[in-house]
Design a protein around this motif. Structure first.
Motif, short mmCIF file in Angstrom:
data_model
loop_
_atom_site.label_atom_id
_atom_site.label_comp_id
_atom_site.label_asym_id
_atom_site.label_seq_id
_atom_site.Cartn_x
_atom_site.Cartn_y
_atom_site.Cartn_z
N MET A 1 10.37 10.74 1.31
CA MET A 1 9.66 9.65 0.63
C MET A 1 8.63 10.20 -0.32
N SER A 2 8.57 9.67 -1.52
CA SER A 2 7.50 10.03 -2.43
C SER A 2 6.17 9.57 -1.84
N ALA A 3 5.14 10.34 -2.06
CA ALA A 3 3.82 9.97 -1.53
C ALA A 3 3.35 8.65 -2.09
N ASP A 4 3.93 8.21 -3.19
CA ASP A 4 3.49 6.97 -3.83
C ASP A 4 4.36 5.76 -3.48
N ASP A 5 5.39 5.94 -2.64
CA ASP A 5 6.28 4.82 -2.34
C ASP A 5 5.60 3.72 -1.53
N LEU A 6 4.60 4.09 -0.76
CA LEU A 6 3.77 3.13 -0.05
C LEU A 6 2.32 3.39 -0.42
N LEU A 7 1.66 2.36 -0.94
CA LEU A 7 0.24 2.46 -1.27
C LEU A 7 -0.55 1.69 -0.23
N ILE A 8 -1.53 2.32 0.37
CA ILE A 8 -2.31 1.71 1.44
C ILE A 8 -3.77 1.68 1.02
N GLU A 9 -4.34 0.48 1.01
CA GLU A 9 -5.73 0.30 0.61
C GLU A 9 -6.47 -0.52 1.66
N ASN A 10 -7.74 -0.20 1.83
CA ASN A 10 -8.59 -0.95 2.74
C ASN A 10 -9.67 -1.68 1.97
N ASP A 11 -9.86 -2.94 2.32
CA ASP A 11 -11.01 -3.75 1.89
C ASP A 11 -10.98 -4.17 0.42
N ARG A 12 -9.91 -3.92 -0.32
CA ARG A 12 -9.86 -4.37 -1.72
C ARG A 12 -9.90 -5.90 -1.80
N LEU A 13 -9.24 -6.55 -0.87
CA LEU A 13 -9.19 -8.02 -0.85
C LEU A 13 -10.22 -8.63 0.09
N GLY A 14 -11.09 -7.78 0.62
CA GLY A 14 -12.13 -8.27 1.51
C GLY A 14 -12.30 -7.36 2.71
N PRO A 15 -13.43 -7.45 3.41
CA PRO A 15 -13.67 -6.61 4.58
C PRO A 15 -12.62 -6.85 5.66
N GLY A 16 -12.12 -5.77 6.23
CA GLY A 16 -11.16 -5.87 7.31
C GLY A 16 -9.74 -6.16 6.88
N VAL A 17 -9.46 -6.06 5.58
CA VAL A 17 -8.12 -6.34 5.06
C VAL A 17 -7.41 -5.03 4.72
N LEU A 18 -6.30 -4.78 5.39
CA LEU A 18 -5.45 -3.63 5.09
C LEU A 18 -4.32 -4.11 4.19
N VAL B 1 -3.55 -7.95 7.68
CA VAL B 1 -2.66 -7.01 7.01
C VAL B 1 -1.90 -7.77 5.92
N VAL B 2 -1.99 -7.30 4.69
CA VAL B 2 -1.31 -7.93 3.56
C VAL B 2 -0.21 -6.99 3.08
N LEU B 3 1.00 -7.53 2.95
CA LEU B 3 2.13 -6.75 2.44
C LEU B 3 2.55 -7.33 1.09
N ARG B 4 2.86 -6.44 0.14
CA ARG B 4 3.23 -6.90 -1.19
C ARG B 4 4.09 -5.85 -1.89
N GLY B 5 4.73 -6.26 -2.99
CA GLY B 5 5.53 -5.35 -3.78
C GLY B 5 4.88 -5.10 -5.13
N ALA B 6 5.08 -3.91 -5.67
CA ALA B 6 4.52 -3.56 -6.98
C ALA B 6 5.42 -4.04 -8.11
N GLY B 7 4.83 -4.24 -9.25
CA GLY B 7 5.62 -4.46 -10.47
C GLY B 7 5.77 -5.89 -10.91
N GLY B 8 5.50 -6.87 -10.06
CA GLY B 8 5.57 -8.26 -10.46
C GLY B 8 6.96 -8.85 -10.55
N LYS B 9 8.00 -8.10 -10.15
CA LYS B 9 9.37 -8.62 -10.21
C LYS B 9 10.00 -8.78 -8.84
N ALA B 10 9.46 -8.08 -7.84
CA ALA B 10 10.06 -8.14 -6.51
C ALA B 10 9.02 -7.85 -5.44
N PHE B 11 9.11 -8.59 -4.33
CA PHE B 11 8.44 -8.20 -3.09
C PHE B 11 9.18 -6.98 -2.56
#
Length: 260
Positions: free
Chosen positions: A1-18, A55-65
């Protein structure tokens, strides 16, 4: 897996949001074996992390989850064993004590829809679409547990339409069926809606949320159990000529010619 295939961020959408982003927009965020393995490990760690409330799951690019699985991975393993292994990741996601939200922007099909229906809540942009068009593409079949989750979320009528007619369901129809918490305009509205939803959850009683999730999980388990003889049935499907033709045609970017 490319290191960028999954992006994981904490708190961008609010405290306690992965926030977990499937980041293969050039492939409509199709899941690879390595991505599934990383998600399995992530859910195990997250289940023990009391700092995470949502926990929020989403897809990049705006064309697909996510547009299903990377089909070439099926050529490197026993297909039924691979599906069983993937399903263990779905179970870990479904069993998380945190509230899980699928933030859908674009197509959400195949494995992507399986992930979304194993989340607690779903929010989508107006142009998003949902489905399992596998009867026209791959000639395979869903496991009973994945089918049950779709039926539980979208209802039997839409589930039959997705699978038997190979039709994609619009966000408007999904919302009308109760499968979506909200539908927002295409563009920047998705982040705002998810952030507002997560903020309310973060302020709620953790005891109430975790108890409710445990109750729902316990009540669902008997109903979603695989039917007797299902693995043998799936092995017949995955070992048959239609699936072989579906994979061949998909990789060759051709329309499959199923023998029926």
């Amino acid at each position: 897996m490319s290191a960028d295939d999954l992006l994981i961020e904490n708190d961008r959408l609010g405290p306690g949001v992965l926030e977990v982003t499937f980041n293969r927009p050039q492939r409509r965020n199709a899941f690879t074996r390595d991505m599934y393995a990383a998600l399995r490990d992530l859910w195990e760690r997250t289940a023990q992390d009391r700092s995470v409330r949502v926990v929020v799951l989403r897809g990049a690019g705006g064309k697909a989850f996510a547009a299903g699985n990377e089909i070439s991975d099926f050529l490197e393993a026993d297909a039924v064993d691979y599906e069983n292994w993937i399903r263990e990741m779905f179970d870990r996601l479904w069993e998380l004590p945190q509230v899980t939200i699928a933030a859908v922007d674009g197509v959400c099909v195949g494995g992507g829809l399986a992930v979304a229906t194993h989340c607690d809540l779903r929010v989508a942009t107006a142009s998003s679409r949902f489905g399992y068009p596998i009867a026209r593409t791959l000639g395979n079949a869903l496991s009973g547990t994945v089918l049950f989750r779709c039926q539980s979320i979208f209802g039997e009528s839409l589930t039959r339409e997705m699978l038997l007619a190979s039709r994609l369901v619009t966000a408007e129809r999904a919302y009308g069926a109760g499968a979506l918490t909200a539908v927002v305009p295409d563009g920047a509205g998705l982040d705002a809606e998810v952030a507002a939803l997560a903020e309310g959850i973060a302020q709620a009683s953790r005891v109430t949320i975790e108890t409710t999730k445990h109750q729902l999980l316990t009540r669902a388990r008997p109903a979603e159990a695989s039917i007797a003889g299902e693995e043998a049935l799936l092995r017949e499907v995955y070992g048959g000529p239609d699936f072989a033709e579906g994979v061949r045609a998909f990789l060759a970017k051709e329309k499959p010619a199923f023998g029926g």
